[in-house]
Design an enzyme around this catalytic site. Structure first.
Site, mmCIF file in Angstrom:
data_model
loop_
_atom_site.group_PDB
_atom_site.id
_atom_site.type_symbol
_atom_site.label_atom_id
_atom_site.label_comp_id
_atom_site.label_asym_id
_atom_site.label_seq_id
_atom_site.Cartn_x
_atom_site.Cartn_y
_atom_site.Cartn_z
ATOM 1 N N TYR A 57 -66.284 13.130 54.575
ATOM 2 C CA TYR A 57 -66.059 14.524 54.964
ATOM 3 C C TYR A 57 -67.277 14.987 55.757
ATOM 4 O O TYR A 57 -68.429 14.707 55.359
ATOM 5 C CB TYR A 57 -65.882 15.424 53.722
ATOM 6 C CG TYR A 57 -65.779 16.881 54.119
ATOM 7 C CD1 TYR A 57 -64.549 17.455 54.407
ATOM 8 C CD2 TYR A 57 -66.931 17.668 54.264
ATOM 9 C CE1 TYR A 57 -64.449 18.772 54.821
ATOM 10 C CE2 TYR A 57 -66.856 18.991 54.683
ATOM 11 C CZ TYR A 57 -65.615 19.534 54.963
ATOM 12 O OH TYR A 57 -65.522 20.830 55.379
ATOM 13 N N GLU A 64 -64.984 20.892 61.695
ATOM 14 C CA GLU A 64 -64.725 20.081 60.499
ATOM 15 C C GLU A 64 -64.072 18.773 60.900
ATOM 16 O O GLU A 64 -63.068 18.768 61.619
ATOM 17 C CB GLU A 64 -63.796 20.844 59.543
ATOM 18 C CG GLU A 64 -63.638 20.127 58.212
ATOM 19 C CD GLU A 64 -62.649 20.845 57.287
ATOM 20 O OE1 GLU A 64 -61.457 20.967 57.665
ATOM 21 O OE2 GLU A 64 -63.068 21.292 56.210
#
Ligand code: GDP
Ligand code: MN
Length: 408
Positions: A109, A197
């Site tokens: 992530y 992101e």
């Protein structure tokens, strides 16, 4: 402003971030054709909507043939994809991105956000990629590593190496990882993004660090500086009420209740909504007319709020500093004369030229319910809305006009 995954990937790749090879399609036939152009044996087709969580909702499918691609995308185009981020109404699928499928060794992530307490860009990363960050922080908070960037010097290589080390990345991949971080950071700051992101950032079977997914959000107030970013806007993904307002230079937030709110300033909007709730009502939206609103602008705002079918009462709450109450009143009167308004309208004015404003409302002869304090306004709005629902009549408030006649 949000953009699509394929757009974010193109933006980031211009800043040196590695992304899979892919192509956009507007129909199932085109999707199959795109796959053939890309070559290879397996592809991923991804519904392009402004929301994450597509994988679990059926918006990401791995295909191994033309027919599989056509079948998978037939089920996407024109449909609404409902993910845990879209709300129950979902978001329409009008574009599909076709990518070469990769073999994935590991998913990370990676996120870039504005950290308000340190007033810096913060990098958030985890070796538990693929899951949403909310789930990672609930289930594996210890896996999250962070770094903040000193704006005067920008993201330093040593910070990237440190993060790579904490994430347990193989030494042979550190260089690629640092380049990815720096590309994201530069895209974030140079384009006035508020969020980048990459989830997941993967290490592929052939040892490359690749952004498998990408999401970017931009500061709408800075879009004038980035026309190429502004062009990426896709209205089909926005609340139509909000896009219509944005096109008219008004800021509008659609909500679920029945009382439409026309206010000036975001803080007053919050206070107005709180007070409506306190009085037992639910706001349908709030529309911020901003400072220095002309009668014309106020009338525009009014028409916009009325066009929302959920609105069963309208509360205008203006605290005029830069604004002028008389202009606001003129705008309200203008809108009520030009447009058929069959819901009760409650107006509370305070500040600059309030007496003139009240006079305009009183002399208009229109059934406008007036209030002096915000609490009173909210109570009258909720009361009028309830009344209106049960009896189908617009309530006039004799008390308010009497006290005004006395004042004028
Ligand atoms: P999201 O669910 O909207 O966040 O969509 P993503 O683009 O993140 O895709 C969801 C998941 O699909 C990823 O976490 C991967 O596990 C999987 N996926 C996406 N692309 C590929 C690919 O090229 N190869 C493989 N094996 N899996 C993929
Ligand atoms: Mn994702």
């Amino acid at each position: 402003m949000d953009i699509h995954e394929y757009q974010a990937k193109e933006v980031l790749s211009n800043f040196g971030v590695t992304v899979p090879r892919g192509a956009l399609a507007y129909s199932p036939e085109q999707a199959a054709y795109r796959a053939r152009e890309l070559g290879g044996e397996r592809w991923v087709v991804k519904a392009q909507v402004h929301a994450g969580g597509r994988g679990k909702a059926g918006g990401v499918k791995i295909c191994a043939s033309d027919t599989e691609i056509q079948d998978a995308t037939e089920g996407m185009f024109g449909q609404k994809l409902v993910t845990h981020q879209t709300g129950p109404e979902g978001k329409g699928i009008y574009r599909v991105y076709v990518e070469e499928a990769l073999q994935i060794d590991h998913e990370f992530y990676l996120g870039f956000v504005l950290d308000r307490s340190s007033q810096r860009v913060m990098i958030v990363a985890s070796a538990e990629g693929g899951m949403e960050i909310e789930d990672i922080s609930a289930d594996r908070p210890d896996s999250i590593v962070r770094a903040t960037v000193e704006p005067a010097v920008g993201l330093q290589e040593f910070q990237g190496r440190e993060l790579a080390f904490k994430l347990g990345l193989d030494a042979s991949l550190v260089q690629q990882f640092v380049r990815t971080l720096q590309g994201c950071y530069r895209a974030f700051t140079e384009l006035d993004a508020t969020m980048v992101e990459i989830n997941p950032l993967v290490v592929s079977g052939d040892n490359r660090v690749i952004a498998l997914d990408a999401k970017m959000t931009f500061d709408a107030n800075a879009l004038f500086r980035h026309p190429h970013v502004a062009e990426l806007r896709d209205k089909s993904q926005e609340d139509p009420r909000e896009s219509r307002a944005a096109d008219r230079g008004l800021s509008y937030v659609g909500l679920e209740g029945n009382i439409g709110c026309i206010v000036n300033g975001a803080g007053l909007a919050m206070a107005t909504m709180d007070t409506i709730k306190l009085a037992g009502g639910e706001p349908a939206n709030f529309l911020d007319i901003g400072g220095g609103a002309t009668p014309d602008r106020v009338a525009k705002a009014f028409r916009l709020v009325i066009s929302d079918g959920n609105v069963e009462a309208i509360l205008v709450n203006i605290f005029a500093g830069i604004n002028r109450c008389d202009w606001v009143a003129e705008g309200v009167v203008q809108a009520l004369r030009e447009t058929q308004v069959d819901v009760p309208v409650i107006v509370r004015l305070a500040g600059t030229n309030v007496e003139e404003g009240q006079k305009i409302l009183a002399q208009s002869g229109l059934p406008i319910i007036r209030a002096t304090t915000l609490m009173e306004a909210a109570e009258r709005a909720v009361g009028a809305w309830r009344n209106d629902l049960s009896q189908g009549v617009v309530v006039r408030d004799p008390g308010a006009s009497k006290s005004l006649e006395a004042a004028s």
